[in-house]
Scaffold this motif. Structure first.
Motif, PDB file in Angstrom:
ATOM      1  N   PHE A 154       0.842  -1.187   0.000  1.00  0.00           N
ATOM      2  CA  PHE A 154       0.000   0.000   0.000  1.00  0.00           C
ATOM      3  C   PHE A 154       0.878   1.237   0.000  1.00  0.00           C
ATOM      4  O   PHE A 154       2.091   1.162   0.176  1.00  0.00           O
ATOM      5  N   ARG A 155       0.258   2.368  -0.208  1.00  0.00           N
ATOM      6  CA  ARG A 155       0.968   3.635  -0.168  1.00  0.00           C
ATOM      7  C   ARG A 155       0.297   4.536   0.859  1.00  0.00           C
ATOM      8  O   ARG A 155      -0.936   4.620   0.912  1.00  0.00           O
ATOM      9  N   ARG A 156       1.103   5.190   1.687  1.00  0.00           N
ATOM     10  CA  ARG A 156       0.530   6.111   2.672  1.00  0.00           C
ATOM     11  C   ARG A 156      -0.243   7.208   1.946  1.00  0.00           C
ATOM     12  O   ARG A 156       0.287   7.854   1.046  1.00  0.00           O
ATOM     13  N   PRO A 157      -1.484   7.437   2.337  1.00  0.00           N
ATOM     14  CA  PRO A 157      -2.291   8.428   1.620  1.00  0.00           C
ATOM     15  C   PRO A 157      -1.849   9.862   1.901  1.00  0.00           C
ATOM     16  O   PRO A 157      -1.422  10.177   3.010  1.00  0.00           O
ATOM     17  N   SER A 158      -1.946  10.695   0.878  1.00  0.00           N
ATOM     18  CA  SER A 158      -1.659  12.119   1.036  1.00  0.00           C
ATOM     19  C   SER A 158      -2.938  12.930   1.130  1.00  0.00           C
ATOM     20  O   SER A 158      -2.906  14.154   1.249  1.00  0.00           O
ATOM     21  N   GLY A 159      -4.077  12.253   1.088  1.00  0.00           N
ATOM     22  CA  GLY A 159      -5.374  12.903   1.175  1.00  0.00           C
ATOM     23  C   GLY A 159      -6.466  11.860   1.097  1.00  0.00           C
ATOM     24  O   GLY A 159      -6.206  10.653   1.068  1.00  0.00           O
ATOM     25  N   GLY A 160      -7.711  12.319   1.051  1.00  0.00           N
ATOM     26  CA  GLY A 160      -8.821  11.380   0.953  1.00  0.00           C
ATOM     27  C   GLY A 160      -9.138  10.718   2.270  1.00  0.00           C
ATOM     28  O   GLY A 160      -8.776  11.208   3.343  1.00  0.00           O
ATOM     29  N   ALA A 161      -9.787   9.559   2.183  1.00  0.00           N
ATOM     30  CA  ALA A 161     -10.249   8.893   3.404  1.00  0.00           C
ATOM     31  C   ALA A 161     -10.157   7.378   3.319  1.00  0.00           C
ATOM     32  O   ALA A 161     -10.909   6.671   3.981  1.00  0.00           O
TER      33      ALA A 161
END
Length: 509
Positions: A410-417
Motif C-alpha cells: 500500500f501507499r501512505r495516503p496524502s489525502g482522501g479517506a
C-alpha cells in the motif's frame, strides 16, 4: 394503559416535547385511544413520564390547536370526537392470488447484475468499520447545521426558497459555490454554467442520458468507480479501460477512438493516486486533438494532508472540453445529497430540462441551509477540522498496517479517506472480506472496481468512520483473519510501494 402507550423517552434524541407529541398522535391514529377518551392530567402525565409539567402542557395545547385533542374547562383534555384515525387496510378478494405478471421478463434494465460495493445496513454496530464514505456522527457539525437549518426556516427565508424552482437553483447557493467553493479548485464560473444535483452520481446519470448513445466510446479508469461504469453500460456504451500508475491515469493512446473520458484526477477512485501536473496538461492536449470531452469527478479533492490540492482540470481547460462534477456530501454528510455540475451553458440548460423530468429539482430548503452554512464560514472550518482528523487516522492506519500486515502492499495516503492495498498472493479478497465481517471487521473488496475478474487482489480500507482508538485493534483483528486465509505460512517483510513501482505492482492491468 397510559404507561404502556407512552414509553420511556430517549434523552439524547428528539426533544421531549416532540417525542411526547409523536407518542400521543400515534396512539390516536392507531385507534389505541378511542375518540372522547380523557387524558390524564398534565400533572399526572409529568410525574408518570418524569418530565417538566410545562413540557406536557405545551404539547397538549399544540395538539388542541392541531385538532387532535379538545380542552374542556375544569375537566381536562380529551381525544377530539372525529379525530382522524388510521384507516384499516382494505383486503382485496384477489390479494391472496399469485401474480400472473412475469416481472423479470418485463424489466428493460437489470441493474441487479451490476457490480456493487456491499455495505451492511447496520455497519455501525460492527466494532471495526473500515468502510468508506459513511457517516461519522462525531465529525458532523451538529450545532452549526442546526443553526443554519433554523435560519433557512425563518419567514423571510421561506419566501425565498419555498416556490417551485424548476428553472433555476437557489441563488444564494450558486453564489456561494462561485465565490467560496469553486475558487478552491481554481475554477471561475458563471451562474449559467452551474446546475445543482443530488450528488455526483445524479450528475453522472444525467450526463450519460444526454451524451451517450449505444456504441459511444467512453474511456474509464481501470480500476475505477464502478457506478460510472454501470451507468455508461446501461446506455450501451463501448467502454475502454484506461490503466493507472502512481501518477494517475495513463490516458495517452487510449483516447483515439472514444468520445468521452470519465476520470477522478484529484484522488483516483479507489487508489487515491493524484494525476500529475504534466499528465493533466498532456491529457487536455490529447483530448483536444481527439475531440474528447472529459467528465471530471473531483472526488475527495479538498481533503489534502500535505500542501495544496492540484488545480482541477476544469481550471486549466482552455477549450471548453471539461465537464466538472463535485459534491459537498462527502465532507458534511452522505445523506445530504447535494452536488453540482459545471459545464457549458448549453449543456447545463439541457441537463436542467432532464432534471425536471427526473426529480423536478433538488429540495430548496437544503440548498438554502447549505448556502448559509458556507456563507457563515462553517464549511471552511469543517474542511480544516476534517482534514486534521483524517490525517491523524491515515497515519494510525498506515502504521498499524506496517506493523501487523507487513506483506500487504500500500501507499501512505496524502489525502482522501481510504487506503488501497494489494493482498498477498494466495489470499482471496472476497473470502477475506467474509471472514473479516464474521470477526467484526468491515473491509471492502477491490473486485467491484475492476471491469474484469483478473485483478481482484485488492482491498480498500476506509478510515473516516472508525474511531482512532479502534484502528490498531481492528488491524490486529484483521491480521488474525488473514492468518486463517493464508494457504501456507511464509516469511514476509515490510513492503511499502514506492512511487516508481506503484503502477507496475499495484495497478498493472
Amino acid at each position: 394503559m397510559w404507561r404502556q402507550l407512552l414509553p420511556d423517552f430517549e434523552r439524547d434524541g428528539a426533544t421531549l416535547q416532540s417525542q411526547l407529541r409523536s407518542a400521543i398522535v400515534a396512539a390516536i391514529l392507531d385507534a389505541r385511544i378511542a375518540s372522547g377518551s380523557r387524558l390524564p392530567s398534565s400533572r399526572n402525565l409529568a410525574v408518570m413520564l418524569k418530565v417538566a409539567r410545562n413540557t406536557v402542557v405545551l404539547t397538549l395545547e399544540q395538539l388542541v390547536c392541531d385538532g387532535y385533542l379538545e380542552a374542556r374547562p375544569r375537566s381536562g383534555y380529551y381525544v377530539r370526537q372525529g379525530s382522524p384515525a388510521q384507516p384499516e387496510p382494505v383486503q382485496s378478494e384477489h390479494a391472496a392470488r399469485s401474480t400472473r405478471v412475469a416481472w423479470g421478463k418485463r424489466l428493460a434494465a437489470t441493474p441487479q447484475r451490476d457490480k456493487w460495493l456491499e455495505k451492511p445496513a447496520d455497519w455501525q454496530r460492527y466494532p471495526y468499520p473500515f468502510v468508506y464514505g459513511q457517516f461519522d456522527p462525531k465529525m458532523f457539525p451538529v450545532a452549526e447545521w442546526r443553526e443554519c437549518s433554523r435560519l433557512a426556516l425563518s419567514v423571510g427565508e421561506i419566501h425565498n426558497w419555498a416556490s417551485d424552482a424548476i428553472e433555476h437553483d437557489d441563488d444564494a447557493l450558486v453564489d456561494q459555490l462561485i465565490r467560496r467553493v469553486l475558487p478552491r479548485r481554481g475554477i471561475a464560473a458563471h451562474p449559467s454554467e452551474i446546475l445543482i444535483t443530488l450528488g455526483t452520481q445524479h450528475a453522472l446519470y444525467m450526463l450519460a442520458e444526454l451524451l451517450i448513445k449505444p456504441g459511444t466510446g467512453v474511456a474509464i479508469e481501470e480500476p475505477g468507480y464502478m457506478d460510472a461504469r454501470n451507468i455508461c453500460a446501461r446506455r450501451q456504451a463501448r467502454i475502454v479501460p484506461v490503466p493507472m500508475d502512481a501518477d494517475g491515469a495513463l490516458a495517452s493512446g487510449h483516447l483515439k477512438d472514444v468520445s468521452y473520458l470519465y476520470c477522478t484526477p484529484s484522488h483516483h477512485c479507489p487508489s487515491g493516486a493524484t494525476l500529475s501536473t504534466e499528465r493533466r496538461i498532456a491529457l487536455l492536449q490529447e483530448a483536444a486533438r481527439n475531440d474528447v470531452v472529459i467528465i471530471e469527478d473531483d472526488y475527495d479533492a479538498e481533503i489534502q494532508y500535505n500542501g495544496q490540492p492540484s488545480p482541477a482540470l476544469k481550471a486549466i481547460d482552455r477549450h471548453d472540453q471539461v465537464v466538472y462534477i463535485g459534491s459537498v456530501s462527502k465532507v458534511i454528510s452522505p445523506g445530504l445529497r447535494v452536488g453540482y455540475m459545471v459545464g457549458n451553458p448549453e449543456l447545463i440548460s439541457a441537463a436542467r430540462k432532464l432534471r425536471r423530468l427526473m426529480i423536478r429539482h433538488p429540495p430548496s430548503n437544503n440548498q438554502r441551509a447549505l448556502a448559509l452554512f458556507i456563507a457563515q464560514g462553517h464549511y471552511d472550518s469543517l474542511l480544516r477540522r476534517t482534514t486534521s482528523i483524517l490525517s491523524e487516522r491515515a497515519e494510525l492506519l498506515s502504521d498499524a498496517l506496517t506493523r501487523h500486515l507487513s506483506d500487504f502492499e500500500f501507499r501512505r495516503p496524502s489525502g482522501g479517506a481510504s487506503i488501497w492495498a494489494k493482498v498477498p498472493d494466495g489470499i482471496d479478497p472476497l473470502r477475506l472480506r467474509r471472514e473479516a465481517m464474521d470477526a467484526g471487521v468491515l473491509i471492502e473488496s477491490g473486485e467491484p472496481f475492476f471491469s474484469g475478474s483478473a485483478h481482484e487482489h485488492f482491498i480498500r480500507l476506509g478510515y473516516a468512520s472508525i474511531a482512532p482508538e479502534k484502528i490498531e485493534a481492528g488491524i490486529i483483528a484483521l491480521a488474525q483473519v488473514v492468518k486463517k486465509c493464508r494457504p501456507a505460512r511464509s516469511n514476509h517483510s515490510i513492503r511499502l510501494l514506492r512511487p516508481s513501482e506503484y503502477g507496475a505492482v499495484a495497478m498493472a492491468s
